[in-house]
Motif scaffolding. Structure first.
Motif, short mmCIF file in Angstrom:
data_model
loop_
_atom_site.label_atom_id
_atom_site.label_comp_id
_atom_site.label_asym_id
_atom_site.label_seq_id
_atom_site.Cartn_x
_atom_site.Cartn_y
_atom_site.Cartn_z
N ARG A 97 41.10 35.03 56.00
CA ARG A 97 41.58 33.68 55.71
C ARG A 97 42.00 33.00 57.02
NH1 ARG A 97 45.35 32.83 50.60
NH2 ARG A 97 43.40 33.61 49.72
N GLU A 101 44.53 27.27 57.93
CA GLU A 101 44.63 26.92 56.52
C GLU A 101 45.78 27.66 55.85
OE1 GLU A 101 40.78 27.80 54.98
OE2 GLU A 101 39.79 26.17 56.07
N ALA A 102 45.97 28.93 56.24
CA ALA A 102 47.09 29.70 55.68
C ALA A 102 48.42 29.08 56.08
CB ALA A 102 47.01 31.14 56.16
N VAL A 105 48.99 26.13 53.81
CA VAL A 105 49.38 26.57 52.47
C VAL A 105 50.84 27.03 52.45
CG1 VAL A 105 48.97 28.31 50.68
CG2 VAL A 105 47.04 27.18 51.79
N SER A 106 51.25 27.74 53.50
CA SER A 106 52.64 28.19 53.57
C SER A 106 53.60 27.00 53.66
CB SER A 106 52.83 29.09 54.80
OG SER A 106 52.05 30.27 54.68
N LYS A 109 53.92 25.56 50.31
CA LYS A 109 54.76 26.41 49.46
C LYS A 109 56.24 26.13 49.71
CE LYS A 109 55.29 31.17 47.87
NZ LYS A 109 54.79 32.56 47.99
N THR A 259 49.05 30.49 45.80
CA THR A 259 48.57 30.43 47.18
C THR A 259 47.05 30.38 47.23
OG1 THR A 259 50.51 31.64 47.97
CG2 THR A 259 48.58 31.62 49.40
N LYS A 260 46.42 31.22 46.43
CA LYS A 260 44.96 31.29 46.44
C LYS A 260 44.33 29.99 45.98
CE LYS A 260 41.11 33.94 44.46
NZ LYS A 260 40.74 35.08 43.58
N THR A 262 45.69 26.99 45.85
CA THR A 262 45.99 25.90 46.78
C THR A 262 45.07 25.97 47.99
OG1 THR A 262 48.31 25.93 46.08
CG2 THR A 262 47.81 24.83 48.15
N TRP A 263 44.83 27.19 48.47
CA TRP A 263 43.92 27.36 49.61
C TRP A 263 42.52 26.87 49.27
CZ3 TRP A 263 39.99 31.38 50.16
CH2 TRP A 263 39.36 31.34 51.40
N ILE A 266 42.43 23.03 49.46
CA ILE A 266 42.58 22.33 50.74
C ILE A 266 41.42 22.58 51.69
CG2 ILE A 266 45.10 22.43 50.58
CD1 ILE A 266 44.97 24.58 52.82
N ARG A 267 40.66 23.65 51.48
CA ARG A 267 39.62 24.01 52.44
C ARG A 267 38.31 23.28 52.16
NH1 ARG A 267 35.84 27.92 50.79
NH2 ARG A 267 35.52 28.40 52.99
#
Length: 442
Positions: A97, A101-102, A105-106, A109, A259-260, A262-263, A266-267
């Motif tokens: 990942r 992008e992570a 996402v964080s 969150k 998280t998954k 949302t990722w 956004i990607r």
């Protein structure tokens, strides 16, 4: 966050890698360490801090160097760009990942924790000392309160607005202007500060506080639409707590943060490659699959690629000495490699047999083959590819050539071991693999 702030993270990653210097790891093994250890360290930091771009870039460089050359961490010999490596496997990557992008996402969150207020001590502190009974969406980015991470979070609000909305029941905890409680989105963004004046509703008003307000007629259509939405919501009001929601997919919101999902939202997805199921199948051997993945991207150091680096290199096929050594020639148009492939798969494939690269790839994902035959072809293909590639490299460096019969025997042994390693119980589709393999080699 300056370099001195994230320096401990970089040092921790480098220190981890230095502990692996004595391990004889394949690229697939190093990939697993990156995914399970190095990325976990970075994710732990991102759960509390928003990492700057320079930090993410440095971590990516370290991970890329470790993947391709091990603990030496040389940055000059990457076979494939890190952006491709970080694509999902179905899109041609290795399933890592991307940290950028992570990181986003964080950050989203953290915003969810603030807006949902589901028992987070940090969120309660922020509401008490930074939001101060106001609204998170209404705070100016130029605020002098809080540390750099707070001001960074404020800049992510535009991205978060797409995901967050309120399910109104009583309307007491939902901001009329700043929360998304209708399909019109954030009403303040729709009408601006003038809308508060025209509608006679304070900027700090909740949805519940305007339920008893008398409906007005306006000259501006959008204001009349807001009046209609408000009237409709008034009719549905019940005495219950409003519920914060987060977007899970298009048109679907739930009271939880994924998280998954949302990722995925956004990607920017890349095109799906048609060969991914033929390489990353269940029970695949990682180092064989990794080498096959490199071959599919045409990043093996074959003769046609080496000649572009130096004109002194002989690009001819080391096995047959006929023509330039390309990927398609090596697998399996060359007389030597074709003999190995033919011996192993002609009895298995029958009329579907081919030595053409593209034809073989289509067989790896074909639904016309029996699932057991397809599985065996995949195993033979990956095992043959790595075995022949190793033999090619050894011959290039002056080692004693291995006869084709010995290579066939070695690959045959590997296929048998793979068949024996699959549990008979719980996998009825792959039953009697060993019997099928013996029958094809008779």
């Amino acid at each position: 966050m300056g370099r001195q702030d994230y320096k401990p993270l970089i040092e921790q990653i480098r220190r981890r890698i230095s502990h692996w210097t004595n391990l004889f790891l394949s690229m697939a093994g190093r990939l697993q360490l990156i995914a399970s250890v190095l990325m976990s360290i970075a994710n732990f930091w991102m759960s509390s801090f928003i990492l700057p771009g320079e930090c993410i870039k440095e971590i990516n460089s370290i991970c890329s160097a470790f993947l391709w050359l091990g603990p030496a961490l040389s940055l000059k010999k990457a076979k494939i760009s890190w952006d491709i490596v970080c694509l999902p496997k179905r899109e041609g990557g290795l399933g890592l990942r991307p940290l950028k992008e992570a990181n986003m996402v964080s950050s989203l969150k953290l915003i969810w924790r603030l807006t949902s207020q589901q028992g987070s001590l940090w969120a309660k502190w922020v509401h008490t000392y930074l939001i101060c009974n106001g609204n998170f969406w209404a705070i100016k980015e130029s605020t002098s309160l809080g540390a750099w991470i707070w001001r960074k979070l404020l800049k992510y609000r535009d991205k978060a607005k797409v995901f967050h909305r309120m399910e109104v029941h009583s309307g007491k905890s939902t901001s009329f202007w700043y929360d998304t409680w209708s399909d019109m989105g954030h009403l303040y963004d729709v009408v601006g500060p003038r809308g508060c004046i025209d509608m006679g509703i304070r900027a700090t008003a909740s949805v519940a506080s305007v339920f008893n307000r008398q409906k007005r007629a306006h000259r501006v259509d959008v204001l009349n639409q807001i009046e209609a939405v408000l009237e409709n919501q008034r009719l549905k009001a019940v005495d219950a707590e409003d519920t914060p929601l987060w977007k899970q997919k298009e048109g679907t919101y739930k009271n939880l943060f994924s998280t998954k999902r949302t990722w995925h939202l956004i990607r920017q997805a890349a095109p799906i490659v048609n060969w991914h199921t033929g390489i990353w199948f269940q029970q695949a051997t990682p180092k064989y699959a990794f080498c096959t993945w490199l071959a599919l991207h045409n990043r093996l150091t074959t003769g046609d690629r080496m000649i572009t680096w130096s004109s002194s290199i002989d690009p001819a096929c080391i096995f047959c000495q006929h023509g330039i050594e390309t990927r398609n020639h090596l697998f399996f148009e060359c007389v030597f490699t074709a003999a190995v492939w033919t011996k192993l798969t002609r009895g298995l494939l029958g009329t579907h047999f081919s030595t053409n690269w593209d034809s073989i790839l289509s067989l790896l994902v074909s639904n016309t083959l029996d699932c057991r035959v397809r599985f065996l072809v995949r195993v033979v293909f990956q095992t043959s590819l790595l075995s022949l590639w190793r033999e090619r490299n050894e011959r290039r460096h002056g080692s004693t050539p291995t006869p084709s019969a010995s290579l066939v025997k070695f690959i045959d042994r590997q296929v048998k071991n793979k068949c024996l390693s699959i549990p008979v119980t719980g996998n009825q589709r792959l039953g009697a693999l060993l019997q099928l393999w013996f029958a094809s080699q008779a």
